[in-house]
Scaffold this active site. Structure first.
Site, PDB file in Angstrom:
ATOM      1  N   GLU A 116      31.554  36.530  36.419  1.00 12.04           N
ATOM      2  CA  GLU A 116      30.764  37.316  35.461  1.00 12.04           C
ATOM      3  C   GLU A 116      29.404  36.668  35.197  1.00 12.04           C
ATOM      4  OE1 GLU A 116      33.270  37.834  31.994  1.00 12.04           O
ATOM      5  OE2 GLU A 116      34.415  39.417  32.988  1.00 12.04           O
ATOM      6  N   GLU A 263      39.729  41.904  36.929  1.00 14.11           N
ATOM      7  CA  GLU A 263      40.522  41.579  35.737  1.00 14.11           C
ATOM      8  C   GLU A 263      40.753  42.857  34.946  1.00 14.11           C
ATOM      9  OE1 GLU A 263      38.597  38.668  33.223  1.00 14.11           O
ATOM     10  OE2 GLU A 263      38.237  37.284  34.864  1.00 14.11           O
TER      11      GLU A 263
END
Ligand SMILES: *[C@@H]1O[C@H](CO)[C@@H](O)[C@H](O)[C@H]1NC(C)=O
Ligand SMILES: *[C@@H]1O[C@H](CO)[C@@H](O)[C@H](O)[C@H]1NC(C)=O
Ligand SMILES: *[C@@H]1O[C@H](CO)[C@@H](O)[C@H](O)[C@H]1NC(C)=O
Ligand SMILES: *[C@@H]1O[C@H](CO)[C@@H](O)[C@H](O)[C@H]1NC(C)=O
Ligand SMILES: *[C@@H]1O[C@H](CO)[C@@H](O)[C@H](O)[C@H]1NC(C)=O
Length: 481
Positions: A116, A263
């Site tokens: 991220e 995720e």
């Protein structure tokens, strides 16, 4: 008749939620960690065939060797700048990919470059280093002969794309304006190399971040009024979010780029909406859809490769995003399932085997302490909670509602356990004492920690089991030829 119905129910529940190739995220930010071979056994016992890591820890990789589990390894954000140097990228591939690539080794299918990295809260720290690192790792893998077997991707937060405030529908999805150019170059690169776009989608965070968010829209049971987008009706935020990405990709000419979910999950403590009931509701809906290869309105009837977040609770994660951060596991810290979940045709999860616990004792507030302890109690509690996990004490959490001394006991015990119950870790200026009485009450569990595996012990300098098995393999080969 009764048994026939029961059989039918059994059959439907088993087949309907069998998700082909479901993966999980295996993070290790815990104060005390289960041994990696215990986790690998647990993965196998639960039919989990894919795992996503956040690094390439040697112990973890050694335990995965020969398991048949497919692995996404990762380069942490703090190594991205280093990977801008091609020789470093080559060395990384040699030490962290090639080393594990032997008969009976680790089946590495993806390398995740960063985690991220474009999250808004990183203030742009990794904007310059991510794409060059991605390109270098790709070249280094190609040079080493892995171009066809290992794909290089970047797990991205869903905040890299959005719909405009005045037209908040999935079909209006675009990449975030401040990084649109960068995202376009990155997507072009994924397209050239045949790599997927990896996105993390969190309906829980949509709910957490917005008090007006309709609760039911976070789930898959269609109980909330749909969002109308042209002739499509969105009944849940997962689909809406996924299709916003599809639209963003489409807007730059890559509407067909494969997408995988890096995720997705639901936490069980640390917030009013984080509990086992809602987690179960979320996963039941998600797993059924994945099993049916239902896809989303813009990508119907598609298999979506998915990695659940996460495998196990991690009590040392940063709680900057919220207290729930330490409670994402489908298993608790000790590998015990938290709630029934059907991952592999069995209605329940299989617990970790042969887990070694510390002695059955706790550290609690000593009731014989002189009454007026005042700020000393608060100071000691704050100390304990700085080094150990106290996230279950807050509003909406499993131990909320303890009195001040109960709070102190929880904090003291958490510290004592994290420290492996070592001498001197249950003193707190004389405010604490060790007891063999279990103070847990209701949902509030005063835990006894596990013995814990020392990940730094098996250094790569010593001849490890893994290297011995390579040697053995080589010598057996020599015998034969
Ligand atoms: C291999 O990966 C590990 C763990 O992510 C890292 O600490 C190490 O520096 C890497 N090796 C090289 C040569 O980059
Ligand atoms: C590794 O995983 C890939 C992708 O599923 C599979 O095609 C391949 O056969 C596996 N390789 C080994 C050595 O198990
Ligand atoms: C980002 O900026 C904010 C506000 O200036 C600061 O509090 C935070 O620590 C910064 N985060 C990082 C990762 O640099
Ligand atoms: C116990 O701790 C929690 C979390 O810090 C706090 O919200 C609560 O008010 C505390 N209770 C008492 C009685 O001090
Ligand atoms: C302590 O009690 C709780 C609740 O009764 C129970 O769930 C937990 O397993 C007990 N802990 C130990 C270590 O026996």
């Amino acid at each position: 008749m009764v048994s026939l119905i029961w059989l039918m129910v059994m059959c439907c529940s088993c087949c309907s939620s069998l998700v082909e190739g479901l993966g999980v995220n295996w993070g290790t930010m815990a104060t005390r960690k289960l041994p990696p071979h215990t986790i690998v056994k647990m993965l196998q016992d639960n039919g989990i065939k894919k795992v996503k890591l956040f690094d390439t820890d040697y112990n973890t990789m050694s335990a995965l060797a020969g398991s048949g589990i497919e692995v996404m390894v990762a380069i942490p954000n703090d190594m991205l700048a280093t990977m801008n140097d091609y020789d470093s990228a080559k060395l990384w591939v040699k030490k962290n990919v090639t080393r594990f690539n032997f008969e009976g080794g680790v089946n590495i299918t993806y390398v995740a470059v960063g985690n991220e990295p474009f999250l808004k809260s990183y203030n742009g720290s990794f904007l310059k280093t991510t794409l060059p690192a991605l390109k270098n790792i790709q070249s280094a893998l190609s040079d080493a002969g892995y171009a066809d077997t290992i794909k290089v991707t970047v797990p991205l937060n869903a905040d890299v794309y959005e719909s405009p405030a005045n037209n908040p529908v999935p079909s209006a999805g675009r990449f975030r304006e401040d990084i649109r150019n960068l995202m376009t170059q990155m997507v072009e690169f994924f397209h050239q190399t045949g790599a997927p776009f990896t996105v993390n989608i969190y309906p829980f965070l949509s709910l957490y971040g917005n008090p007006d968010f309709p609760v039911d829209f976070a789930f898959f049971d269609g109980a909330s009024p749909p969002v109308i987008d042209g002739n499509i009706q969105y009944t849940n935020v997962f689909d809406a979010n996924f299709d916003t990405l599809v639209s963003a990709l489409n807007s730059i000419g890559y509407g067909d780029l494969p997408i995988i979910i890096g995720e997705v999950g639901w936490p069980t403590d640390g917030d009013i909406n984080a509990n086992t009931n809602l987690a179960q509701r979320f996963y039941n809906g998600l797993l059924k859809r994945l099993a049916a290869n239902q896809g989303t309105p813009l990508r119907p009837n598609a298999y979506i490769e998915t990695y659940l977040f996460g495998l196990i609770d991690e009590d040392a994660k940063s709680i900057a995003p919220g207290a729930f951060e330490r409670h994402w596991g489908i298993f608790a810290f000790d590998g015990q399932p938290k709630y029934p979940l059907d991952l592999s045709g069995s209605p329940t999860l299989t617990a970790a085997k042969d887990v070694q616990y510390l002695p059955q004792q706790w550290c609690v507030y000593n009731p014989n302490t002189k009454a007026d302890v005042g700020s000393k109690l608060i100071d000691n509690m704050n100390f304990a909670c700085t080094y150990a996990d106290c996230t279950v004490l807050g509003y909406g959490s499993s131990c909320n509602g303890l009195d001040e001394k109960g709070n102190a006991s929880y904090a003291f015990n958490s510290y004592f356990q994290t420290q492996g119950q070592k001498d001197g870790s249950c003193d707190f200026q004389g405010l604490a004492m060790v007891t063999t009485q279990n103070n847990s009450q209701g949902k509030c569990n005063f835990l006894v920690q596990i013995v814990g595996f020392d990940y730094s012990s098996a250094s790569s300098a010593s001849l490890s089991l893994l290297e011995m098995s390579v040697l053995l393999y080589v010598s057996v080969m020599l015998l034969f030829f």
